[in-house]
Design a protein around this motif. Structure first.
Motif, PDB file in Angstrom:
ATOM      1  N   ASP A 443       0.955  -1.483  -0.043  1.00  0.00           N
ATOM      2  CA  ASP A 443       0.037   0.028  -0.032  1.00  0.00           C
ATOM      3  C   ASP A 443       0.865   1.257   0.011  1.00  0.00           C
ATOM      4  N   ARG A 444       2.236   0.980  -0.062  1.00  0.00           N
ATOM      5  CA  ARG A 444       3.052   2.190  -0.155  1.00  0.00           C
ATOM      6  C   ARG A 444       3.386   2.663  -1.639  1.00  0.00           C
ATOM      7  N   PRO A 445       3.502   3.913  -2.036  1.00  0.00           N
ATOM      8  CA  PRO A 445       3.977   4.150  -3.336  1.00  0.00           C
ATOM      9  C   PRO A 445       5.461   4.060  -3.793  1.00  0.00           C
ATOM     10  N   VAL A 446       5.612   3.643  -4.814  1.00  0.00           N
ATOM     11  CA  VAL A 446       7.224   3.530  -5.303  1.00  0.00           C
ATOM     12  C   VAL A 446       7.749   5.157  -5.796  1.00  0.00           C
ATOM     13  N   LEU A 447       8.388   5.738  -5.164  1.00  0.00           N
ATOM     14  CA  LEU A 447       8.886   6.837  -5.819  1.00  0.00           C
ATOM     15  C   LEU A 447       9.740   6.878  -7.107  1.00  0.00           C
ATOM     16  N   TYR A 448      10.758   5.853  -7.147  1.00  0.00           N
ATOM     17  CA  TYR A 448      11.394   5.799  -8.392  1.00  0.00           C
ATOM     18  C   TYR A 448      12.233   4.495  -8.064  1.00  0.00           C
ATOM     19  N   GLN A 449      12.969   4.109  -9.000  1.00  0.00           N
ATOM     20  CA  GLN A 449      13.809   2.565  -9.073  1.00  0.00           C
ATOM     21  C   GLN A 449      15.280   3.277  -8.944  1.00  0.00           C
ATOM     22  N   MET A 450      15.836   2.466  -8.497  1.00  0.00           N
ATOM     23  CA  MET A 450      17.513   2.793  -8.724  1.00  0.00           C
ATOM     24  C   MET A 450      18.211   1.303  -8.846  1.00  0.00           C
ATOM     25  N   LEU A 451      19.355   1.423  -9.568  1.00  0.00           N
ATOM     26  CA  LEU A 451      20.094   0.294  -9.935  1.00  0.00           C
ATOM     27  C   LEU A 451      21.321   0.041  -9.024  1.00  0.00           C
ATOM     28  N   ALA A 452      21.559  -0.881  -8.376  1.00  0.00           N
ATOM     29  CA  ALA A 452      22.533  -1.281  -7.238  1.00  0.00           C
ATOM     30  C   ALA A 452      23.797  -1.187  -8.182  1.00  0.00           C
ATOM     31  N   GLN A 453      24.811  -0.390  -7.802  1.00  0.00           N
ATOM     32  CA  GLN A 453      26.192  -0.324  -8.311  1.00  0.00           C
ATOM     33  C   GLN A 453      27.229  -1.263  -7.392  1.00  0.00           C
ATOM     34  N   HIS A 454      26.995  -1.234  -6.236  1.00  0.00           N
ATOM     35  CA  HIS A 454      27.701  -2.285  -5.400  1.00  0.00           C
ATOM     36  C   HIS A 454      26.863  -3.025  -4.625  1.00  0.00           C
ATOM     37  N   SER A 455      27.517  -4.069  -4.242  1.00  0.00           N
ATOM     38  CA  SER A 455      26.776  -5.006  -3.120  1.00  0.00           C
ATOM     39  C   SER A 455      26.753  -4.623  -2.062  1.00  0.00           C
ATOM     40  N   TYR A 456      25.844  -4.531  -1.121  1.00  0.00           N
ATOM     41  CA  TYR A 456      25.819  -4.130   0.228  1.00  0.00           C
ATOM     42  C   TYR A 456      25.284  -4.960   1.290  1.00  0.00           C
ATOM     43  N   PRO A 457      26.048  -5.772   2.098  1.00  0.00           N
ATOM     44  CA  PRO A 457      25.799  -6.570   3.065  1.00  0.00           C
ATOM     45  C   PRO A 457      25.040  -5.646   4.200  1.00  0.00           C
TER      46      PRO A 457
END
Length: 509
Positions: A443-457
């Motif tokens: 029920d929450r809107p998606v503002l925009y999408q991003m592409l991961a440039q690095h892995s984040y643990p």
């Protein structure tokens, strides 16, 4: 011409003159465009040494033209005039030299690079010599009497002898700058002509690693006794890096140090003879390359921030816990007293079948979010009631997932087949199960999408973990550095600098 190049050629010309190579010295001095007065003085002195008084006279003329206050230039040109029997010109030069002394008993030219002191009595002595050649004996006697007044201690004998020669009307020989003396560049300027390595070759002074022979420069890094953490540049080569020891190894050169099977060592170099130099427990040793295999990604994750690996521990004894009656299918999410009999879990692959009673630790990680109305702060009993209701709903409808042993991706648990695969991912009798609300951000809107440039643990329970190349749905902007988003069915916060906004998937809802 730059001053550095001028000093270089000046020095080379003086060295050639000191070696007696007059032609080379003149060629080097002549190659200097617009030479200063001191260079022309050197040219005149070299021409005198070569027996060319006419050429020397031309050089000293240019010396005085460049610096008409150089007393030693007039003094030396007067000597050349005496050699050429130009006595009137010689007398004029000696009088000019004495006037430029400015009533000083001497001038020390050492600071200008000429190792000679021009004394006033020497100029007056040479003046008397020119007057004798002109048959002006009385003037010569007066000049010598004046020289006696300017004479230093210990020089009376030569002047007394000169007075006797003038009394007998005999000629005097003029004085000159000693042969072989030239204007030289400053020693410090000559030393700075060649570039120097002020840092020098690095040398290991003190190291926690015994017999450390490493030389080079690396940024400061935390080091602890018993562990060696290399820099990023040190592990670029595939032949270097962390490796796991396949079998127990006893080095021949020491009795105390032994490497157990399964231990992690950091390989520094691999030799062509099949041996490798490695670091283990703060000690440097040689170990056969056949005993090593590259460490897996899971092993590398255990190495962090220079902290040594914890000592190996045996799992605790079997927990004799039975299922609570009325819940044969497993754990009831609404009942906080529900328990699981871990003996029903099948053994992991490769585990001995002779130990069926060995317990397995299942760690369940649940995340949920409750909505609280703005301006209303619930009491503690109300907050607990909201959490109890939300946990119950998530246990029934939540998405179950687990991480594969290679640590690269998550596996979803949607049926018995997936459940069987999950039990095969046991590591040391432990497994982590994640329960994520599948409708958490529906029920929450998606503002925009991003592409991961690095892995984040994930660094904390509220972080969103993702791999390079994943598409992230941004739900909100926490601040200028952190964002809240969703990826692979999980929601959390992540640093903004780890991803870039996708132009194709950017939407504004």
């Amino acid at each position: 011409m730059a001053y550095r190049e001028l000093v270089r050629r000046w020095h080379e010309g003086v060295v050639a003159a000191d070696g007696g190579d007059w032609e080379a010295a003149l060629e080097i001095f002549g190659g200097i465009p617009e030479p200063p007065s001191r260079i022309w003085f050197n040219v005149g002195c070299v021409q005198l040494l070569a027996g060319r008084p006419e050429a020397a006279l031309r050089a000293f003329d240019k010396t005085i033209a460049k610096d008409n206050s150089l007393a030693v230039g007039f003094f030396q040109r007067g000597f050349v005039h005496m050699q050429l029997e130009m006595y009137e010109q010689a007398l004029s030069d000696y009088l000019m030299a004495f006037s430029h002394l400015r009533k000083n008993p001497f001038i020390d030219y050492k600071q200008l690079g000429l190792r000679h002191i021009l004394y006033a009595w020497e100029v007056l002595y040479s003046t008397a010599a020119a007057q004798c050649r002109l048959r002006r004996w009385q003037e010569a006697r007066v000049t010598l009497d004046k020289a006696v007044v300017w004479r230093p201690e210990g020089r009376t004998a030569i002047l007394d002898l000169a007075l006797e020669r003038v009394q007998d009307r005999l000629f005097l020989e003029p004085l000159q700058v000693p042969l072989g003396e030239f204007f030289r560049p400053r020693k410090k300027e000559v030393e700075q002509l060649d570039s120097k390595d002020f840092l020098g070759k690095p040398k290991v002074i003190s190291s926690i690693i015994p017999n450390d022979e490493y030389i080079g420069f690396e940024p400061l890094r935390p080091q602890k006794q018993g562990f060696y953490e290399p820099s990023a540049d040190a592990v670029r080569d595939r032949l270097d890096g962390y490796c796991r020891v396949l079998s127990r190894y006893y080095p021949e050169d020491t009795e105390k140090l032994s490497v157990n099977a399964g231990s992690l060592v950091f390989v520094l170099t691999r030799e062509a003879d099949g041996w490798a130099t490695a670091i283990h427990d703060g000690q440097k040793l040689r170990i056969p390359s056949s005993f090593l295999e590259p460490a897996s990604e899971m092993d590398k994750w255990k190495i962090s921030n220079g902290i040594p690996l914890p000592p190996a521990q045996e799992p605790p004894g079997r927990l004799h816990v039975k299922q609570k009656p009325g819940s044969p299918g497993g754990e009831d999410a609404n009942d906080a007293d529900a328990r699981v009999d871990f003996t029903q879990i099948p053994p992991t692959p490769g585990e001995a079948s002779s130990s069926p009673d060995r317990p397995v630790v299942l760690r369940a990680c649940c995340e949920c979010t409750v909505v609280v109305r703005a301006g209303e702060v619930p009491s503690l009993p109300d907050l607990r009631a909201l959490l109890r209701e939300r946990f119950a709903q998530q246990a029934e409808r939540g998405k179950l997932s687990y991480r594969h042993s290679d640590g690269e991706e998550l596996g979803a648990v949607s049926g018995d087949e997936d459940l069987g695969k999950m039990w095969q991912q046991l590591t040391d009798g432990r497994l982590t199960l994640c329960c994520q609300d599948s409708n958490f951000h529906s029920d929450r809107p998606v503002l925009y999408q991003m592409l991961a440039q690095h892995s984040y643990p994930a660094q904390g329970p509220g972080d969103l973990e993702f791999s390079k190349g994943d598409v992230l749905d941004v739900l909100s902007e926490v601040n200028e550095d952190w964002l809240e988003g969703c990826c692979n069915g999980k929601t959390g916060i992540f640093p903004k600098c780890f991803a870039t906004q996708s132009s194709s998937g950017a939407t504004s809802l």
